[in-house]
Design a protein around this motif. Structure first.
Motif, short mmCIF file in Angstrom:
data_model
loop_
_atom_site.label_atom_id
_atom_site.label_comp_id
_atom_site.label_asym_id
_atom_site.label_seq_id
_atom_site.Cartn_x
_atom_site.Cartn_y
_atom_site.Cartn_z
N MET A 85 0.85 -1.20 0.00
CA MET A 85 0.00 0.00 0.00
C MET A 85 0.88 1.25 0.00
N LEU A 86 0.57 2.21 -0.88
CA LEU A 86 1.37 3.42 -1.00
C LEU A 86 1.17 4.33 0.20
N VAL A 87 2.24 5.05 0.55
CA VAL A 87 2.10 6.15 1.50
C VAL A 87 1.42 7.30 0.78
N GLU A 88 0.44 7.93 1.42
CA GLU A 88 -0.28 9.04 0.81
C GLU A 88 0.22 10.37 1.38
N TYR A 89 0.56 11.28 0.49
CA TYR A 89 0.94 12.63 0.89
C TYR A 89 -0.17 13.57 0.43
N ARG A 90 -0.73 14.33 1.36
CA ARG A 90 -1.89 15.16 1.06
C ARG A 90 -1.59 16.62 1.37
N ILE A 91 -1.75 17.47 0.35
CA ILE A 91 -1.57 18.92 0.56
C ILE A 91 -2.82 19.71 0.16
N LEU A 92 -3.82 19.05 -0.43
CA LEU A 92 -5.06 19.74 -0.82
C LEU A 92 -5.99 19.81 0.38
N GLY A 93 -5.59 20.60 1.34
CA GLY A 93 -6.22 20.71 2.65
C GLY A 93 -5.11 20.78 3.66
N PRO A 94 -5.36 20.49 4.94
CA PRO A 94 -4.26 20.44 5.90
C PRO A 94 -3.22 19.41 5.49
N LEU A 95 -1.95 19.68 5.75
CA LEU A 95 -0.87 18.77 5.39
C LEU A 95 -1.02 17.47 6.17
N GLU A 96 -1.04 16.35 5.41
CA GLU A 96 -1.16 15.05 6.04
C GLU A 96 -0.29 14.04 5.31
#
Length: 495
Positions: A1-12
């Motif tokens: 399972m890939l690690v998800e990097y999220r910037i479209l909102g709070p950084l997660e």
């Protein structure tokens, strides 16, 4: 399972469904900048600018090294470190499927292809999927100090563009009743967006609410005249005339839809560029947007003026230098058009940071004018956003030009700019780029009331006459920063 990097909102960062602890604020800011430039080199100096702005501490370089080291400990998986060290900086290596912003842009590109092919149902589904990736404003809760703010604003602008594109698909597929409520909310949130207002007019008309559509047009005109000092753009005027005459082209019989999914007449462009490959490349890129239509391409000043006379476009996109002299023909064309065709907007693409060229473009007025630096137009979305702003009566100045003007003026002894607070300087830069109060508030994470107070204070401290119209504010500030004699008197606070 890939690690998800999220910037479209709070950084997660999410690993197998579980959030990854990201440490202190500065570490999160470093990660934010690296993700904004995923798979690109980011210099240590750039990180320092984003973390501390113009006043970094003596230990800044060492501190950045520590923050990167801590991030590596948090993000390394199976002995693989996503942050690589390059000469004088870093690169965050990541698969496009791991970063929400990259997936979003892939979905938007696929949606544009489907739209161009007339596959509106599929395009709408891709746009809806892209919109689900946003969880709020980009990097909500993190405030970058330098160019990162522009990159954050660009991503947030893509969300609104995707939303309008999806509504275009819905309208072309006969779902006008479904989008009416959504459009009324969006118009309230973005009152100066002519494209949204045109979509609302069309939806009302197709829902057999012609009187309400005409009333919505009058409200639009009132807002644009009061806020920007301009009339509605040509596309919106054509739509109003079509509603008045009950033009059959505005109807949507079963089984028919605009092949491009456009909800109202597209913005008509004349493109002027003497380099064949650049000209053709821009033409093809611009034509992938459903609400743009390139009606003529030219390679010199004379052919540009002739094309405008023949086609009466909404906007001209021109290089700053063209035959016959390869000097400043783009600026001279803009001057001619202001007199002969005042409703035609002009977007000048230039390789010159020197503010004198931008000043020459804006000196007679900033409405319907944009000055962009070629090397900083990283994708067609930035150019399209400037074209839309100009078509709607606004103005755009490349942030680099504004920064050059501010830096030069600030260095002068006893400059009133030195009296501005850091927040007021931020607002000044955003205002000089042509943004209205709502856009400034969104970019700086402030309330519109706070922005309004800051603008009043700026005009008072700089001795400028108060102007409520956005494009007139741009002109006043640009002329002030350039040292040109602008109209000056103590600003009056409005009640």
């Amino acid at each position: 399972m890939l690690v998800e990097y999220r910037i479209l909102g709070p950084l997660e960062v999410v690993d197998e469904g579980e959030p990854v602890a990201l440490g202190r604020l500065k570490e999160r800011l470093v990660l934010a900048v690296l993700l904004l430039h995923a798979n690109e080199f980011v210099s240590r100096e750039r990180l320092i600018d984003e973390l501390w702005g113009e006043s970094p501490p003596p230990t800044a370089r060492k501190a950045v090294n520590v923050y990167v080291s801590q991030l590596r400990k948090a993000l390394a998986r199976n002995g693989v470190d996503p942050i690589t060290t390059a000469d004088g900086g870093y690169r965050f290596e990541i698969d496009s499927q791991e970063l929400d912003a990259a997936r979003m842009q892939q979905l938007l590109a696929s949606a544009r292809e489907r739209t161009a092919a007339g596959k509106l149902e599929a395009a709408g589904e891709l746009l809806s999927e892209a919109l689900t990736l946003w969880r709020g404003p980009t990097l909500a809760g993190l405030l970058l100090e330098s160019h990162g703010r522009d990159e954050v604003s660009r991503l947030d602008g893509l969300r609104l563009t995707a939303l309008m594109d999806r509504i275009d698909c819905d309208l072309a597929l006969g779902r006008h009743e479904d989008v009416l409520g959504e459009l009324q909310v969006l118009v309230g949130e973005h009152p100066l967006r002519e494209r949204l207002r045109a979509q609302l007019l069309l939806a009302l008309y197709r829902a057999d609410r012609q009187a309400e559509a005409l009333d919505a047009y009058q409200q639009t005109r009132d807002v644009l005249v009061e806020e920007l000092g301009v009339e509605p753009g040509p596309a919106l005027q054509r739509l109003q005339k079509g509603i008045l005459s009950q033009d059959p082209a505005l109807e949507l019989p079963a089984g028919t839809a605009s092949p491009k999914g456009a909800a109202f007449p597209p913005t008509r462009l004349v493109l002027a560029e003497d380099h064949y490959l650049l000209r053709e490349g821009m033409r093809r890129l611009l034509e992938t947007n459903s609400d743009l239509e390139v009606v003529a391409v030219c390679d010199g000043l004379d052919s540009l003026l002739a094309a405008v006379e023949a086609e009466r476009p909404d906007v001209v996109v021109t290089d700053i230098r063209m035959p016959p002299g390869n000097l400043d023909e783009g600026i001279r064309a803009a001057d001619r058009l202001r007199v002969e065709h005042p409703d035609v907007g002009v977007v000048v693409l230039s390789q010159y940071l020197e503010p004198a060229y931008a000043l020459a473009l804006f000196e007679a007025g900033t409405e319907r004018r944009a000055y962009l630096l070629k090397e900083r137009v990283h994708d067609v979305g930035q150019l399209v956003a400037a074209i839309r702003a100009v078509a709607e009566g606004g103005s755009v100045v490349d942030p680099k030009v504004v920064e050059a003007l501010v830096a030069e003026k600030t260095r002068r002894e006893h400059s009133p700019l030195n009296e501005l607070t850091p927040r007021e300087r931020d607002v000044l830069r955003e205002m000089a780029e042509g943004k209205n109060n709502a856009a400034i508030a969104e970019a700086l994470r402030l309330s519109e009331r706070t922005v309004e107070k800051a603008i009043h204070s700026i005009f008072l401290k700089l001795g400028l006459a108060w102007e409520p119209a956005v494009h007139k504010r741009v002109k006043a500030v640009i002329l002030y920063l350039s040292g040109t004699d602008a109209e000056t008197r103590p600003a009056e606070r409005s009640s």
